[in-house]
Write an enzyme that holds these catalytic residues in place. Structure first.
Site, short mmCIF file in Angstrom:
data_model
loop_
_atom_site.label_atom_id
_atom_site.label_comp_id
_atom_site.label_asym_id
_atom_site.label_seq_id
_atom_site.Cartn_x
_atom_site.Cartn_y
_atom_site.Cartn_z
N ASP A 195 7.73 0.63 -5.75
CA ASP A 195 6.61 -0.10 -5.87
C ASP A 195 5.74 0.78 -6.18
O ASP A 195 4.70 1.36 -5.07
CB ASP A 195 6.02 -0.90 -5.19
CG ASP A 195 4.68 -1.45 -5.53
OD1 ASP A 195 4.08 -0.76 -7.01
OD2 ASP A 195 4.26 -2.25 -4.73
N HIS A 239 1.97 3.02 -12.23
CA HIS A 239 1.25 4.18 -11.28
C HIS A 239 2.31 4.73 -10.75
O HIS A 239 3.11 4.59 -9.91
CB HIS A 239 0.17 3.14 -10.59
CG HIS A 239 1.43 2.01 -10.05
ND1 HIS A 239 1.45 2.15 -8.15
CD2 HIS A 239 1.77 0.72 -9.62
CE1 HIS A 239 1.83 0.89 -7.68
NE2 HIS A 239 1.79 0.14 -8.74
N GLU A 271 -3.48 2.75 -8.27
CA GLU A 271 -3.76 1.22 -8.48
C GLU A 271 -3.65 0.35 -7.59
O GLU A 271 -4.67 -0.91 -7.56
CB GLU A 271 -1.90 0.99 -9.22
CG GLU A 271 -1.78 0.09 -10.17
CD GLU A 271 -1.39 -1.57 -9.00
OE1 GLU A 271 -0.83 -2.71 -9.68
OE2 GLU A 271 -0.84 -0.49 -8.09
N GLU A 272 -3.16 0.68 -6.37
CA GLU A 272 -2.73 0.18 -4.94
C GLU A 272 -3.68 -0.23 -4.45
O GLU A 272 -4.84 -0.81 -3.93
CB GLU A 272 -2.14 0.36 -3.98
CG GLU A 272 -0.99 0.70 -4.54
CD GLU A 272 0.19 -0.26 -4.75
OE1 GLU A 272 -0.30 -1.73 -4.64
OE2 GLU A 272 1.23 -0.22 -4.55
#
Length: 500
Positions: A277, A265, A312-313
């Site tokens: 991330d 992602h 994605e988050e």
């Protein structure tokens, strides 16, 4: 034969070691190349509000960056438009126990509003949703319609995190008539009990959704089961529609009917630039994509499709949209999915997704997922490196793939979980601290990367990608052995190649 003749023959018949060497994608995926991408993603974040969150400028420019880099490598990237909503929290809201006691909880510390929560102010009785035992798994806890049997319209559903996707829990609560949802943190060695379970859904919910800690959730459980608990849940949010984009690019060569999808992602959370991330995974697969055609037609028997997922988050939105947009025939052409989400945690571990379900995560991985796990475990083992399984619970972008029966696997270097003393002996780092102390925080910057860990994880990712680009035999039975050779020689599978 004279010396000159011998020399002449040797020049013709004995290729140099360099010429004879098989291309090695892992060697082409260098730390310096990944670092360049991470520096550029950080710069994009710095000039665009400090993040690369989907729906905001930092994400849009990250998409342009990836597309430009792929074009420079000679690939033909495409973008896929994904329906999306920009979530904005307009206020802290409120979370209060009204009866049998009165208590107000602290925003951000003891509770938080979920991304894509609906906006509202609800005071009602609390219905405990199949909460299971105090230790271990939470049962279904909101994963089946039967879990809500007995709920009254307008009740606030108290649900424990675990077993199935968050969106499934909330959708079932809405269908059952709940007026709001409280999801409390699961218990486990990798989850601090004082951390609220605050995550995201895949689209706006019609009711308020908040998360709280394991401690508070278990405290509320007793009066909820006694039918004496009443709470107030208030959320103050706005959800605005704005499409975002996935980025997709393929290798030049390879069978389009047997595709290896390699994904990561591209988005960050709103709180920071998301360098680990998931800049780390995005940079790793971008470097792979830029070098994939160097393997040559001989080694690219299967098409390799790289994907940088949006949102994605916000609930795996981009990956769900991609998988949902595939026809049955297109899904059947996907041999497997490799997912790389957080590869450079500064207090890292070498986690491999539990494809053989030895941990019993509840997702029933499709057949072939165990072979993917074994590929990574064997790779690390041959290098004398320890690895461990990690829950295959659908938490990252592989989730939509396994839901439709596509084998999947991948790597993860750890997030908010706490490293043990035993793991320090295996990986180094510090015991008693999170694998990524800057998980979902502003400090997820270039300083939040362990370069040794990232190098090891990216090499493993490249190894598996190259192996399955050549043959997916262990995963879906798609062998790549020439018929004539197979009839006259015996072969063994070893290290991503067929050997006598």
């Amino acid at each position: 034969m004279g010396a000159a003749a011998i020399l002449a023959v040797s020049l013709v018949t004995a290729p140099t070691a360099e010429a004879a060497a098989k291309p090695d994608l892992a060697k082409l995926v260098t730390v310096n190349a990944m670092k360049r991408h991470l520096v550029n993603l950080k710069t994009i974040s710095d000039y665009n509000g400090g993040n690369r969150k989907s729906g905001l400028a930092g994400y849009d420019i990250s998409v342009k960056y990836v597309v430009n880099e792929l074009k420079k490598a000679g690939l033909e990237p495409k973008t896929q438009t994904v329906p999306f909503w920009v979530f904005k929290q307009d206020g802290p809201g409120a979370f209060e126990q009204v009866a049998p006691a009165q208590q107000a909880y602290k925003a951000d510390e003891e509770y938080g509003t979920w991304e894509y929560s609906g906006s509202g102010d609800v005071t009602a009785n609390v219905f405990p949703v199949d909460l299971g035992g105090d230790q271990g798994p939470a049962g279904h806890s909101g994963c089946e319609a039967a879990d809500f049997e007995g709920i009254q319209k307008g009740d606030i559903a108290l649900i424990r995190r675990g077993t199935c996707a968050f969106v499934d829990k909330v959708n079932l609560a809405v269908a059952a008539g709940a007026g709001a949802v409280i999801i409390y943190q699961r218990q486990g060695p990798d989850v601090p009990v004082d951390t609220p379970a605050v995550f995201g859904l895949d689209k706006p919910a019609p009711i308020p959704v908040i998360g709280t800690t394991y401690k508070i959730g278990t405290e509320l459980r007793t009066p909820a089961e006694a039918k004496t608990l009443q709470v107030r849940v208030k959320t103050e949010v706005t959800n605005t529609p704005k499409p975002v984009q996935n980025v997709i690019a393929e290798s030049t060569w390879g069978d389009p009917n047997n595709v290896v999808v390699v994904g990561a992602h591209l988005d960050s959370v709103a709180e920071g630039p998301g360098i680990n991330d998931n800049g780390s995974g995005s940079a790793a697969i971008l470097t792979m994509a830029q070098n994939i055609d160097k393997l040559g037609k001989k080694n690219l028997k299967n098409k390799v499709r790289f994907a940088w997922w949006a949102a994605e988050e916000s609930g795996l939105v981009g990956a769900y949209h991609y998988v949902g947009s595939l026809t049955p025939a297109q899904r059947d052409k996907i041999a497997l999915n490799l997912n790389f989400d957080m590869l450079g945690s500064v207090n890292f571990a070498r986690f491999v997704y539990d494809g053989d379900d030895s941990m019993g995560s509840g997702t029933n991985p499709p057949a072939g997922s165990g072979a993917i796990e074994k590929t990574f475990v064997d790779y690390f083992g041959k290098l004398g490196l320890k690895s461990e399984p990690t829950a295959f619970d659908g938490r990252s972008d592989y989730g939509p793939f396994i839901e439709v029966g596509i084998p999947a696997g991948g790597l993860f270097s750890g997030a908010e979980g706490i490293k043990t003393a035993e793991q320090v002996a295996w990986y180094g780092g510090e015991a008693g601290k999170a694998y990524d102390p800057c998980y979902h925080a502003a400090c997820d910057t270039m300083k939040n990367i362990d370069w040794t860990g990232l190098d090891q994880m990216a090499d493993a990712a490249a190894f598996a990608t190259q192996k399955f680009a050549f043959s997916t035999l262990p995963v879906n039975g798609q062998a790549r052995i020439a018929a004539k050779a197979a009839a006259t020689r015996s072969f063994d599978w070893k290290g991503g190649r067929l050997v006598r």
